[in-house]
Scaffold this motif. Structure first.
Motif, PDB file in Angstrom:
ATOM      1  N   ARG A 101       0.864  -1.164   0.000  1.00 50.58           N
ATOM      2  CA  ARG A 101       0.000   0.000   0.000  1.00 50.58           C
ATOM      3  C   ARG A 101       0.909   1.224   0.000  1.00 50.58           C
ATOM      4  O   ARG A 101       1.105   1.872   1.023  1.00 50.58           O
ATOM      5  CB  ARG A 101      -0.868  -0.040   1.260  1.00 50.58           C
ATOM      6  N   SER A 102       1.481   1.498  -1.148  1.00 54.65           N
ATOM      7  CA  SER A 102       2.459   2.586  -1.208  1.00 54.65           C
ATOM      8  C   SER A 102       1.753   3.932  -1.151  1.00 54.65           C
ATOM      9  O   SER A 102       0.539   4.035  -1.350  1.00 54.65           O
ATOM     10  CB  SER A 102       3.297   2.467  -2.485  1.00 54.65           C
TER      11      SER A 102
ATOM     12  N   SER B 118      -1.538   5.558  -3.101  1.00 58.55           N
ATOM     13  CA  SER B 118      -2.363   4.504  -3.695  1.00 58.55           C
ATOM     14  C   SER B 118      -3.837   4.852  -3.574  1.00 58.55           C
ATOM     15  O   SER B 118      -4.287   5.335  -2.539  1.00 58.55           O
ATOM     16  CB  SER B 118      -2.113   3.164  -2.995  1.00 58.55           C
TER      17      SER B 118
ATOM     18  N   ARG C 182      -6.667  -0.876  -5.718  1.00 52.82           N
ATOM     19  CA  ARG C 182      -6.057  -1.989  -6.438  1.00 52.82           C
ATOM     20  C   ARG C 182      -7.173  -2.950  -6.858  1.00 52.82           C
ATOM     21  O   ARG C 182      -7.934  -3.424  -6.023  1.00 52.82           O
ATOM     22  CB  ARG C 182      -5.040  -2.727  -5.580  1.00 52.82           C
TER      23      ARG C 182
ATOM     24  N   LEU D 127      -2.941  -1.516 -10.027  1.00 51.75           N
ATOM     25  CA  LEU D 127      -2.847  -0.546  -8.937  1.00 51.75           C
ATOM     26  C   LEU D 127      -2.953   0.864  -9.504  1.00 51.75           C
ATOM     27  O   LEU D 127      -2.199   1.241 -10.396  1.00 51.75           O
ATOM     28  CB  LEU D 127      -1.511  -0.697  -8.197  1.00 51.75           C
TER      29      LEU D 127
ATOM     30  N   ARG E 195      -2.515   4.705  -8.609  1.00 55.91           N
ATOM     31  CA  ARG E 195      -1.884   5.526  -7.577  1.00 55.91           C
ATOM     32  C   ARG E 195      -1.566   6.896  -8.141  1.00 55.91           C
ATOM     33  O   ARG E 195      -1.767   7.156  -9.323  1.00 55.91           O
ATOM     34  CB  ARG E 195      -0.609   4.851  -7.054  1.00 55.91           C
TER      35      ARG E 195
ATOM     36  N   SER F  29       3.274   3.709 -15.532  1.00 55.24           N
ATOM     37  CA  SER F  29       3.886   3.968 -14.244  1.00 55.24           C
ATOM     38  C   SER F  29       4.946   5.047 -14.294  1.00 55.24           C
ATOM     39  O   SER F  29       5.217   5.683 -13.292  1.00 55.24           O
ATOM     40  CB  SER F  29       4.481   2.683 -13.668  1.00 55.24           C
TER      41      SER F  29
END
Ligand SMILES: [Zn+2]
Length: 282
Positions: free
Chosen positions: A83-84, A87, A90, A108, A110, A223
């Motif tokens: 759970r960066s 975020s 997901r 994910l 984020r 990303s």
């Protein structure tokens, strides 16, 4: 966004939504149906509408995702549990266990930085949510019709970026399109000759098609920070004009944003005055 939706569709269409883990609660804009109500439903397809990613499920429910500027989408094979920071959600998709092959994929969503603008909606079949009232997209017949017939008196640059007039362009590509069509950003659709309308139409299609071809060469999620330098005109003030006319590109401010253009190619050599400034001086 188009290329990303094609990659997601190729990877995930036909799989089942197994989990939707809410990691940042402010990003979900709807209360019902709940994300849980989509679990165990089959993903029919992923496509793009304007700047939204649309995930269609077999019960007619759609999940609509808007990544905004700082939003990123990571494809995780296999899905992670982390759970960066930043975020939002997901999603985990999988196939029914069939024989020896069983794999699941995490998606994910984020966000970089402190902006919290990523948004998503879970829409019942009869609700278009944020997709309501979006203008036609380049490549559609309605788009060509609009360009050929509009009597709009607003600045071209304003109409090009207004998603309710026409969608799927935005500011950056708008600058490149106007440059290719040799049109001033301050001209209006209603003022264009039939020839100018045709060149705007073909510039819009060719600029966006070239952009799509380039994006299709990318792999995976979304990303990395957005690649700078993908525009030929937008954001390149002070550089030489890409049409090699010998002029340098200029920047002009208008309302709350800036645009880039070439005086020689687009405005008959005239340098445009900042509309913000000239209004203050009146
Ligand atoms: Zn030029």
């Amino acid at each position: 966004m188009q290329a990303l939706s094609e990659r997601l569709d190729a990877l995930l269409a036909g799989t089942t939504l197994l989990r939707a883990d809410l990691l940042g609660f402010s990003s979900l804009k709807t209360y019902t149906p709940t994300p849980d109500s989509v679990l165990q439903h089959r993903l029919v397809c992923v496509h793009r509408r304007a700047k939204y990613l649309v995930w269609e499920f077999d019960d007619g429910i759609r999940i609509v995702l808007h990544l905004s500027q700082a939003g990123r989408l990571d494809i995780e094979q296999p899905p992670k549990q982390t759970r960066s920071r930043g975020s939002a959600v997901r999603f985990v998709f999988g196939r029914e266990p069939s024989g020896i092959e069983w794999s699941s994929v995490g998606v994910l969503v984020r966000e970089y930085g402190t902006h919290r603008k990523v948004s998503w909606w879970v829409l019942p079949p009869d609700d278009d949510g944020p997709l309501t009232g979006l203008g036609p997209e380049p490549g559609k017949e309605e788009f060509a019709e609009l360009i050929r017939t509009s009597a709009s008196k607003r600045h071209l640059t304003t109409d090009l970026r207004d998603q309710h007039v026409m969608s799927g362009i935005g500011r950056g590509w708008g600058d490149d399109i106007l440059h290719r069509a040799h049109l001033s950003p301050f001209a209006s659709l209603g003022s264009l000759t039939p020839e100018q309308r045709e060149s705007l139409l073909s510039a819009a299609l060719s600029v966006l098609n070239e952009a799509l071809e380039l994006e299709r060469t990318r792999k995976g999620g979304l990303s990395e920070a957005k690649l700078g330098g993908r525009f030929k005109v937008d954001g390149r003030a002070e550089e030489f004009c890409p049409a090699k006319c010998g002029d340098t590109l200029r920047r002009v401010s208008f309302e709350s944003y800036e645009m880039t253009y070439c005086p020689t190619c687009q405005t008959g050599g005239r340098q445009l005055k900042d509309r913000r400034l000239s209004r203050l001086l009146k």
